[in-house]
Design a protein around this motif. Structure first.
Motif, PDB file in Angstrom:
ATOM      1  N   ALA A 231       1.857   5.167   8.565  1.00 59.59           N
ATOM      2  CA  ALA A 231       3.129   5.404   7.878  1.00 59.59           C
ATOM      3  C   ALA A 231       3.251   4.460   6.684  1.00 59.59           C
ATOM      4  CB  ALA A 231       4.294   5.205   8.844  1.00 59.59           C
ATOM      5  N   MET A 232       4.072   4.864   5.716  1.00 57.42           N
ATOM      6  CA  MET A 232       4.179   4.123   4.464  1.00 57.42           C
ATOM      7  C   MET A 232       5.144   2.937   4.582  1.00 57.42           C
ATOM      8  SD  MET A 232       4.324   7.070   1.546  1.00 57.42           S
ATOM      9  CE  MET A 232       3.023   8.293   1.383  1.00 57.42           C
ATOM     10  N   TYR A 233       4.989   2.008   3.637  1.00 55.89           N
ATOM     11  CA  TYR A 233       5.907   0.888   3.481  1.00 55.89           C
ATOM     12  C   TYR A 233       7.049   1.308   2.546  1.00 55.89           C
ATOM     13  CZ  TYR A 233       2.252  -2.230   5.351  1.00 55.89           C
ATOM     14  OH  TYR A 233       1.315  -2.844   6.127  1.00 55.89           O
ATOM     15  N   TYR A 234       8.100   0.502   2.539  1.00 52.50           N
ATOM     16  CA  TYR A 234       9.194   0.711   1.584  1.00 52.50           C
ATOM     17  C   TYR A 234       8.823   0.003   0.289  1.00 52.50           C
ATOM     18  CZ  TYR A 234      13.923   1.287  -0.194  1.00 52.50           C
ATOM     19  OH  TYR A 234      15.016   1.674  -0.936  1.00 52.50           O
TER      20      TYR A 234
ATOM     21  N   PRO B 230       0.844  -1.201   0.000  1.00 50.90           N
ATOM     22  CA  PRO B 230       0.000   0.000   0.000  1.00 50.90           C
ATOM     23  C   PRO B 230       0.874   1.244   0.000  1.00 50.90           C
ATOM     24  CG  PRO B 230       0.074  -0.935   2.206  1.00 50.90           C
ATOM     25  CD  PRO B 230       0.847  -1.872   1.311  1.00 50.90           C
ATOM     26  N   GLY B 231       0.652   2.124  -0.941  1.00 51.56           N
ATOM     27  CA  GLY B 231       1.500   3.308  -1.024  1.00 51.56           C
ATOM     28  C   GLY B 231       0.778   4.467  -1.662  1.00 51.56           C
ATOM     29  N   GLY B 232       1.432   5.641  -1.647  1.00 51.38           N
ATOM     30  CA  GLY B 232       0.883   6.827  -2.269  1.00 51.38           C
ATOM     31  C   GLY B 232       0.191   7.755  -1.307  1.00 51.38           C
ATOM     32  N   ALA B 233       0.027   7.318  -0.048  1.00 50.35           N
ATOM     33  CA  ALA B 233      -0.616   8.162   0.955  1.00 50.35           C
ATOM     34  C   ALA B 233      -0.326   7.572   2.322  1.00 50.35           C
ATOM     35  CB  ALA B 233      -2.121   8.254   0.721  1.00 50.35           C
ATOM     36  N   ALA B 234      -0.506   8.394   3.344  1.00 55.86           N
ATOM     37  CA  ALA B 234      -0.378   7.929   4.720  1.00 55.86           C
ATOM     38  C   ALA B 234      -1.765   7.534   5.210  1.00 55.86           C
ATOM     39  CB  ALA B 234       0.221   9.022   5.598  1.00 55.86           C
ATOM     40  N   ALA B 235      -2.039   6.230   5.210  1.00 54.45           N
ATOM     41  CA  ALA B 235      -3.372   5.761   5.576  1.00 54.45           C
ATOM     42  C   ALA B 235      -3.300   4.287   5.948  1.00 54.45           C
ATOM     43  CB  ALA B 235      -4.354   5.964   4.423  1.00 54.45           C
TER      44      ALA B 235
ATOM     45  N   SER C 169       5.574  14.597   4.509  1.00 57.63           N
ATOM     46  CA  SER C 169       5.419  14.661   3.045  1.00 57.63           C
ATOM     47  C   SER C 169       6.465  13.769   2.384  1.00 57.63           C
ATOM     48  CB  SER C 169       5.564  16.108   2.562  1.00 57.63           C
ATOM     49  OG  SER C 169       4.749  16.986   3.300  1.00 57.63           O
ATOM     50  N   PRO C 170       6.353  12.448   2.586  1.00 56.04           N
ATOM     51  CA  PRO C 170       7.431  11.551   2.153  1.00 56.04           C
ATOM     52  C   PRO C 170       7.592  11.408   0.652  1.00 56.04           C
ATOM     53  CG  PRO C 170       5.557  10.306   2.987  1.00 56.04           C
ATOM     54  CD  PRO C 170       5.286  11.735   3.306  1.00 56.04           C
ATOM     55  N   LEU C 171       6.658  11.911  -0.148  1.00 60.80           N
ATOM     56  CA  LEU C 171       6.758  11.771  -1.601  1.00 60.80           C
ATOM     57  C   LEU C 171       6.972  13.113  -2.302  1.00 60.80           C
ATOM     58  CD1 LEU C 171       3.787   9.269  -2.030  1.00 60.80           C
ATOM     59  CD2 LEU C 171       6.220   8.718  -2.135  1.00 60.80           C
ATOM     60  N   ALA C 172       7.068  14.189  -1.518  1.00 65.35           N
ATOM     61  CA  ALA C 172       7.152  15.534  -2.105  1.00 65.35           C
ATOM     62  C   ALA C 172       8.604  16.018  -2.180  1.00 65.35           C
ATOM     63  CB  ALA C 172       6.323  16.518  -1.289  1.00 65.35           C
ATOM     64  N   ARG C 173       8.873  16.816  -3.196  1.00 66.37           N
ATOM     65  CA  ARG C 173      10.208  17.388  -3.392  1.00 66.37           C
ATOM     66  C   ARG C 173      10.506  18.410  -2.289  1.00 66.37           C
ATOM     67  NH1 ARG C 173      13.707  18.635  -7.776  1.00 66.37           N
ATOM     68  NH2 ARG C 173      14.804  20.614  -7.514  1.00 66.37           N
TER      69      ARG C 173
ATOM     70  N   PHE D 299      11.449   6.745   2.518  1.00 64.76           N
ATOM     71  CA  PHE D 299      10.744   5.486   2.785  1.00 64.76           C
ATOM     72  C   PHE D 299      11.286   4.827   4.059  1.00 64.76           C
ATOM     73  CE2 PHE D 299       9.260   4.492  -1.833  1.00 64.76           C
ATOM     74  CZ  PHE D 299       8.063   5.146  -1.589  1.00 64.76           C
ATOM     75  N   LEU D 300      12.602   4.835   4.220  1.00 65.17           N
ATOM     76  CA  LEU D 300      13.195   4.229   5.413  1.00 65.17           C
ATOM     77  C   LEU D 300      12.738   4.962   6.672  1.00 65.17           C
ATOM     78  CD1 LEU D 300      16.826   3.527   4.122  1.00 65.17           C
ATOM     79  CD2 LEU D 300      15.049   1.833   4.653  1.00 65.17           C
TER      80      LEU D 300
END
Length: 509
Positions: free
Chosen positions: A458-461, A219-224, A402-406, A444-445
């Protein structure tokens, strides 16, 4: 088929009515005329009102108009055995009145059809052929030459004066709600119009519509918190998608510079008037853009959807005006707190210990690993978010949330990210995309460490996504717009269930 338990649960009067209607259906079966499928309507009620509603009685008599129409009988008024009026309702009510009156007489409609009409019930679906005329009260009416029963309704409709008053019943039995309530039909037609508008707008701006998986291995793309399931053939755990983001960005890596998806997402979280575990998003990604471009573009998408679905960008929500025609406001997280909770000093807003203590007063316990930026965001959510009535972009979110944002090239610790709020709720989330594979891996880590520390959202790697970035993704901007919440605002609906045809509810007892 209705079960014995359902029959026993029905009110005694309803049981009697159902029994009477079943008897009528049984008689039709013996005649071989139950549920015919050879009637083909050629006209719609709304179209007839638009085309002929302004004509006079004399004009309709001078140039007779023959119509063939089908609809559900909502009213019936008999004038002895020789004449009767009825009102049919079809699916055409968006442009004009979706109901039209029919007039049946012994002389014109025929003895057999008149006798049958006497036994028809409200809710039955009828087919009528006839000519248009105006009554003495100037009501457009079909003078029936042929009248047929197309579908027998076995259950009585709710009281015609009150419709469906119970809100939960409206959600559970949406089919009845749609029959009885024009406002409900109007809401869902507006929803379709808004989604169609968004699709046209995206295609006009050279975005390609795509479809990505709804079953994810990670599951990825958001914190959920995701829903989990099991794939029997592959014998592996899978997750219903919480967002399509990482797949869409793989397509940008592959050379599709502009992609979008109108998608269903699933998040195993709370249910409220603003949250449903299954919801619709529109996510899009554009190469060689950034979050500033995204804000301008997102604003244009939303404004056009409102115009196409509502007729104007000036809306009313909960009795209060909301103007989407004006440029949307832009504030930082701290700037929003300063504006809507000015009693906090700048020193307090940069004191992590003070903010933690303040959040506890709101009943919020921050994660142990939360830094200053995350704490400021939590305070914003408690003090300022609900006050953002006019469309407002909150910008420059902290890296840790914001783990996916620049990351910003000029200000340490923040990203080029925004969230759009209006009427006190989040509508969209977007940012300049992080296309640095090594930075993304480190993010991701950090998310994995947060999950290990107890953060369920929190997201997975995602190793394959990192591999995709290692092939090189052009700089890009991406955004997700919450369709359900946007439709709530466009249609002035107070509850997210009002804009979902079949919202999730607890099982019936």
């Amino acid at each position: 088929m209705t079960t014995d338990i359902q029959e026993q649960a029905a009110a005694p009067d309803e049981n009697k009515i159902i029994a009477e209607r079943r008897a009528k259906l049984a008689a039709l079966r013996t005649q071989g005329v139950a549920f015919p499928n050879d009637f083909r309507p050629l006209h719609k009620a709304a179209d007839l009102h638009l085309q002929y509603g302004a004509k006079t009685r004399e004009e309709l008599e001078a140039e007779p108009v023959t119509v063939v129409l089908a609809g559900r009988m909502m009213l019936k008024r008999e004038a002895g055995k020789k004449a009767a009026f009825a009102t049919l309702q079809d699916a055409s009510g968006a442009k004009a009145d979706g109901r039209i009156q029919i007039y049946a007489t012994l002389d014109l409609t025929g003895e057999a059809a008149m006798a049958a009409l006497h036994h028809y019930d409200l809710g039955d679906i009828l087919g009528v052929t006839g000519t248009l005329f105006k009554t003495k009260t100037d009501e457009l009416t079909i003078k029936a030459t042929e009248l047929r029963l197309i579908t027998k309704s076995l259950r009585p409709l709710p009281d015609k004066f009150h419709g469906l008053a119970d809100q939960e019943t409206k959600y559970r039995q949406r089919y009845v709600d749609l029959i009885m309530n024009e406002d409900t039909r109007r809401t869902f037609k507006a929803r379709t119009a808004a989604i169609s508008s968004i699709r046209r707008f995206m295609e006009k701006n050279e975005f390609m519509e795509v479809e990505t998986p709804m079953l994810h291995t990670i599951p990825g793309g958001a914190a959920a918190k995701p829903f989990t399931t099991h794939h029997n053939a592959l014998d592996m755990q899978m997750f219903l998608r919480i967002a399509p983001e990482l797949y869409l960005k793989r397509l940008v890596v592959g050379g599709f510079d502009r992609v979008f998806e109108i998608n269903r997402n699933f998040r195993n979280e709370g249910v409220s008037i603003r949250h449903n575990p299954e919801f619709t998003m529109m996510e899009f990604y554009a190469a060689y853009t950034d979050y500033k471009w995204l804000m301008d573009f997102t604003e244009a998408v939303i404004r056009q959807a409102a115009v196409d679905a509502h007729g104007t960008a000036t809306l009313t929500y909960g009795g209060r005006e909301l103007d989407l025609a004006k440029p949307f406001h832009r504030l930082t997280i701290v700037g929003a707190i300063n504006k809507y909770a000015p009693h906090y000093s700048n020193e307090q807003l940069h004191d992590a210990g003070y903010i933690k203590a303040e959040l506890l007063k709101f009943g919020v316990k921050p994660h142990a690993h939360s830094g200053l930026g995350a704490l400021q965001l939590a305070l914003f959510e408690e003090t300022a978010e609900a006050q953002l009535w006019e469309p407002t972009y909150i910008i420059d979110y902290p890296v840790e949330v914001s783990p996916l944002a620049r990351a910003s090239d000029t200000v340490a610790g923040i990203t080029e990210r925004f969230e759009l709020f209006m009427v006190g709720r989040e509508i969209a989330n977007g940012f300049s995309e992080l296309n640095d594979a090594e930075d993304q891996s480190a993010r991701f880590l950090a998310q994995v460490a947060a999950k290990d520390a107890g953060d369920e959202e929190a997201m997975y790697y995602d190793a394959d996504y990192i591999r995709a970035l290692e092939y090189g993704m052009p700089p890009a901007g991406g955004c997700g717009i919450g369709i359900d919440r946007l439709i709530m605002i466009i249609t002035d609906s107070p509850n997210i269930r009002d804009v979902l045809l079949f919202p999730h509810l607890r099982r019936e007892d």
